[in-house]
Design a protein around this motif. Sequence first.
Motif, PDB file in Angstrom:
ATOM      1  N   THR A  84       0.858  -1.187   0.000  1.00 31.95           N
ATOM      2  CA  THR A  84       0.000   0.000   0.000  1.00 31.95           C
ATOM      3  C   THR A  84       0.893   1.235   0.000  1.00 31.95           C
ATOM      4  O   THR A  84       1.774   1.372   0.851  1.00 31.95           O
ATOM      5  CB  THR A  84      -0.915   0.014   1.239  1.00 31.95           C
ATOM      6  N   ILE A  85       0.667   2.122  -0.964  1.00 28.12           N
ATOM      7  CA  ILE A  85       1.458   3.343  -1.135  1.00 28.12           C
ATOM      8  C   ILE A  85       0.583   4.539  -0.766  1.00 28.12           C
ATOM      9  O   ILE A  85      -0.529   4.673  -1.261  1.00 28.12           O
ATOM     10  CB  ILE A  85       1.919   3.502  -2.601  1.00 28.12           C
ATOM     11  N   VAL A  86       1.094   5.401   0.121  1.00 30.12           N
ATOM     12  CA  VAL A  86       0.394   6.635   0.502  1.00 30.12           C
ATOM     13  C   VAL A  86       1.326   7.784   0.125  1.00 30.12           C
ATOM     14  O   VAL A  86       2.429   7.897   0.653  1.00 30.12           O
ATOM     15  CB  VAL A  86       0.084   6.686   2.018  1.00 30.12           C
ATOM     16  N   GLU A  87       0.868   8.635  -0.811  1.00 29.41           N
ATOM     17  CA  GLU A  87       1.727   9.729  -1.280  1.00 29.41           C
ATOM     18  C   GLU A  87       0.939  11.016  -1.401  1.00 29.41           C
ATOM     19  O   GLU A  87      -0.283  11.020  -1.362  1.00 29.41           O
ATOM     20  CB  GLU A  87       2.368   9.363  -2.618  1.00 29.41           C
ATOM     21  N   GLY A  88       1.676  12.121  -1.517  1.00 26.93           N
ATOM     22  CA  GLY A  88       1.068  13.431  -1.674  1.00 26.93           C
ATOM     23  C   GLY A  88       1.219  14.318  -0.459  1.00 26.93           C
ATOM     24  O   GLY A  88       0.571  15.350  -0.347  1.00 26.93           O
ATOM     25  N   PHE A  89       2.081  13.919   0.475  1.00 28.13           N
ATOM     26  CA  PHE A  89       2.274  14.705   1.695  1.00 28.13           C
ATOM     27  C   PHE A  89       3.080  15.954   1.425  1.00 28.13           C
ATOM     28  O   PHE A  89       4.001  15.955   0.621  1.00 28.13           O
ATOM     29  CB  PHE A  89       3.032  13.888   2.752  1.00 28.13           C
ATOM     30  N   ASP A  90       2.735  17.043   2.126  1.00 33.15           N
ATOM     31  CA  ASP A  90       3.575  18.229   2.171  1.00 33.15           C
ATOM     32  C   ASP A  90       4.504  17.997   3.358  1.00 33.15           C
ATOM     33  O   ASP A  90       4.094  18.142   4.516  1.00 33.15           O
ATOM     34  CB  ASP A  90       2.730  19.484   2.371  1.00 33.15           C
ATOM     35  N   THR A  91       5.732  17.589   3.085  1.00 34.99           N
ATOM     36  CA  THR A  91       6.646  17.185   4.150  1.00 34.99           C
ATOM     37  C   THR A  91       6.990  18.325   5.097  1.00 34.99           C
ATOM     38  O   THR A  91       7.451  18.079   6.202  1.00 34.99           O
ATOM     39  CB  THR A  91       7.932  16.579   3.572  1.00 34.99           C
TER      40      THR A  91
END
Length: 101
Positions: free
Chosen positions: A45-52
Motif C-alpha cells: 500500500t502506497i500513501v503519497e502526496g504529503f507536504d513534508t
Amino acid sequence: MANDKDDFSSITGLPEELGIDEDLGRTETRLVIRTEKRRYDKPVTIVEGFDTGEVDVKDLASELKRKMATGGTVHEGVIELQGDHRERVTEVLQDKGFAVE
C-alpha cells in the motif's frame, strides 16, 4: 509583557501554540492511496502526496504501521506499508483530518 512577533503564524496570524497551521496543512493536502504488486506478487500500500513541511511523515508512518499491524517504510516522503490496507488507511487518515482521493 511584550508579545514576540515570532509567536504568531505567518499563515493565519494566530498564535503558534494553537497548532492551526498543521490542521490547515492536513485539509489542504490531497493524499493518494494505491497498491502495487512487488516481488512474488506481494501487495504494498502506497500513501503519497504529503507536504513534508507540514506533516511529520515518519511519525504518521509509525502510527499507520502500528494500527495496521504491519511493516513498512518511508521513502522520499512516501509511506509504503506491506499488504493491501487501502480501506483501513483511508479511514485512519480521514479521521486525522486528511483529504484522501
